[in-house]
Design a protein around this motif. Sequence first.
Motif, PDB file in Angstrom:
ATOM      1  N   PHE A  71       0.942  -1.133  -0.114  1.00  0.00           N
ATOM      2  CA  PHE A  71      -0.048   0.115   0.045  1.00  0.00           C
ATOM      3  C   PHE A  71       0.971   1.214  -0.145  1.00  0.00           C
ATOM      4  N   PHE A  72       1.786   1.396   0.860  1.00  0.00           N
ATOM      5  CA  PHE A  72       2.687   2.708   1.161  1.00  0.00           C
ATOM      6  C   PHE A  72       3.543   2.682  -0.126  1.00  0.00           C
ATOM      7  N   VAL A  73       4.229   1.597  -0.670  1.00  0.00           N
ATOM      8  CA  VAL A  73       5.173   1.656  -1.793  1.00  0.00           C
ATOM      9  C   VAL A  73       4.352   2.010  -3.062  1.00  0.00           C
ATOM     10  N   GLY A  74       2.965   1.675  -3.106  1.00  0.00           N
ATOM     11  CA  GLY A  74       2.096   2.177  -4.333  1.00  0.00           C
ATOM     12  C   GLY A  74       2.020   3.675  -4.049  1.00  0.00           C
ATOM     13  N   LEU A  75       2.016   4.139  -3.096  1.00  0.00           N
ATOM     14  CA  LEU A  75       1.868   5.833  -2.887  1.00  0.00           C
ATOM     15  C   LEU A  75       3.046   6.394  -3.132  1.00  0.00           C
ATOM     16  N   LEU A  76       4.322   5.670  -2.431  1.00  0.00           N
ATOM     17  CA  LEU A  76       5.475   6.419  -2.611  1.00  0.00           C
ATOM     18  C   LEU A  76       6.271   6.111  -3.621  1.00  0.00           C
ATOM     19  N   GLY A  77       5.991   5.044  -4.225  1.00  0.00           N
ATOM     20  CA  GLY A  77       7.127   4.611  -5.346  1.00  0.00           C
ATOM     21  C   GLY A  77       8.385   3.796  -4.551  1.00  0.00           C
ATOM     22  N   GLU A  78       9.244   3.333  -5.325  1.00  0.00           N
ATOM     23  CA  GLU A  78      10.265   2.620  -5.008  1.00  0.00           C
ATOM     24  C   GLU A  78      11.300   3.586  -4.185  1.00  0.00           C
ATOM     25  N   ASN A  79      11.265   4.848  -4.474  1.00  0.00           N
ATOM     26  CA  ASN A  79      12.358   5.667  -3.908  1.00  0.00           C
ATOM     27  C   ASN A  79      11.951   6.054  -2.632  1.00  0.00           C
ATOM     28  N   GLY A  80      10.494   5.579  -2.141  1.00  0.00           N
ATOM     29  CA  GLY A  80       9.873   5.988  -0.898  1.00  0.00           C
ATOM     30  C   GLY A  80      10.034   4.758   0.067  1.00  0.00           C
ATOM     31  N   LYS A  81      10.509   3.669  -0.249  1.00  0.00           N
ATOM     32  CA  LYS A  81      10.355   2.418   0.387  1.00  0.00           C
ATOM     33  C   LYS A  81      10.985   2.442   1.677  1.00  0.00           C
ATOM     34  N   ARG A  82      12.039   3.395   2.037  1.00  0.00           N
ATOM     35  CA  ARG A  82      12.755   3.673   3.122  1.00  0.00           C
ATOM     36  C   ARG A  82      11.869   3.976   4.275  1.00  0.00           C
ATOM     37  N   LYS A 217       5.742  12.090  -1.116  1.00  0.00           N
ATOM     38  CA  LYS A 217       6.082  11.792  -2.490  1.00  0.00           C
ATOM     39  C   LYS A 217       6.411  12.877  -3.277  1.00  0.00           C
ATOM     40  N   GLU A 218       5.725  14.145  -3.078  1.00  0.00           N
ATOM     41  CA  GLU A 218       6.057  15.330  -3.578  1.00  0.00           C
ATOM     42  C   GLU A 218       7.396  15.716  -3.057  1.00  0.00           C
ATOM     43  N   SER A 219       7.665  15.356  -1.932  1.00  0.00           N
ATOM     44  CA  SER A 219       8.756  15.953  -1.396  1.00  0.00           C
ATOM     45  C   SER A 219       9.975  15.407  -2.098  1.00  0.00           C
ATOM     46  N   ILE A 220       9.844  14.141  -2.083  1.00  0.00           N
ATOM     47  CA  ILE A 220      11.000  13.379  -2.558  1.00  0.00           C
ATOM     48  C   ILE A 220      11.056  13.427  -4.188  1.00  0.00           C
ATOM     49  N   GLY A 221      10.035  13.772  -4.768  1.00  0.00           N
ATOM     50  CA  GLY A 221       9.977  13.723  -6.160  1.00  0.00           C
ATOM     51  C   GLY A 221       9.554  12.304  -6.488  1.00  0.00           C
ATOM     52  N   ASP A 222       9.206  12.478  -7.963  1.00  0.00           N
ATOM     53  CA  ASP A 222       8.637  11.195  -8.525  1.00  0.00           C
ATOM     54  C   ASP A 222       9.951  10.527  -8.887  1.00  0.00           C
ATOM     55  N   GLU A 223       9.832   8.941  -8.843  1.00  0.00           N
ATOM     56  CA  GLU A 223      10.842   8.214  -9.163  1.00  0.00           C
ATOM     57  C   GLU A 223      11.080   8.192 -10.690  1.00  0.00           C
ATOM     58  N   GLU A 224      12.308   7.987 -10.914  1.00  0.00           N
ATOM     59  CA  GLU A 224      12.740   8.119 -12.351  1.00  0.00           C
ATOM     60  C   GLU A 224      13.464   6.924 -12.719  1.00  0.00           C
TER      61      GLU A 224
END
Length: 224
Positions: A71-82, A217-224
């Motif tokens: 659920f959280f990875v879906g919201l944050l993307g891979e860059n936000g897993k931490r 998600k907005e703070s760390i930016g979209d995963e590229e």
Amino acid sequence: MNALTAALKEELNVEMVSVFGLSIPESVVVSWGIMAFLVLGSILLTRNLRVEHITKRQAVLETVVTTINDFFVGLLGENGKRYVPYLVSVALYIGCSNLIGVFGIKPPTKDLNVTAALALMSIEYAGIHARGGLGFLKSLTAPTPIMTPMNILEIAIRPTSLCMRLFGNVLGAFVIMELIKLVVPVFVPAVFSLYFDLFDGLIQTYVFVFLTSLFMKESIGDEE
């Protein structure tokens, strides 16, 4: 209305508790108790884990953890897993804080200092960590230096809105309960109290971590 005003003032008042001769806010002491409960619960739930021939308890636990992680990875993307472990910890803390009112204990989330600290930790750190200190300062001038005041204002507004949303909803539930007690003093307040302490408390937990995830998600930016 005088009774409601007096009750509201009492509810907003931060009681001090003496611990080993030190005066500590009641919300902090209750938070310590919640953290001790969560740590103990984590130890009990994760002991004797197996790789093969797992128990039903472990199977249920792994399913819950996987679902929450997805659920959280879906919201944050891979860059936000931490940030997933942190968000889960915040959700558990807020959930327990809101539910603890069932036992007649004042929830820490009724202390504005607590909600403000949660909002600041949950939003600003992610942006600073993702960009670095210098990168974070440079982002304040994006896309042009003339936008700097607006960017600074946005940084202040995000945690403030998140903080006040949680604090306001928890306090609002208290005001509604007091009004119900004035109008219908028997039986009905108990039903609504159960609703606000259980159902509404869990909803506010979900809303807080959901909005926090979006801001992160907005703070760390979209995963590229």
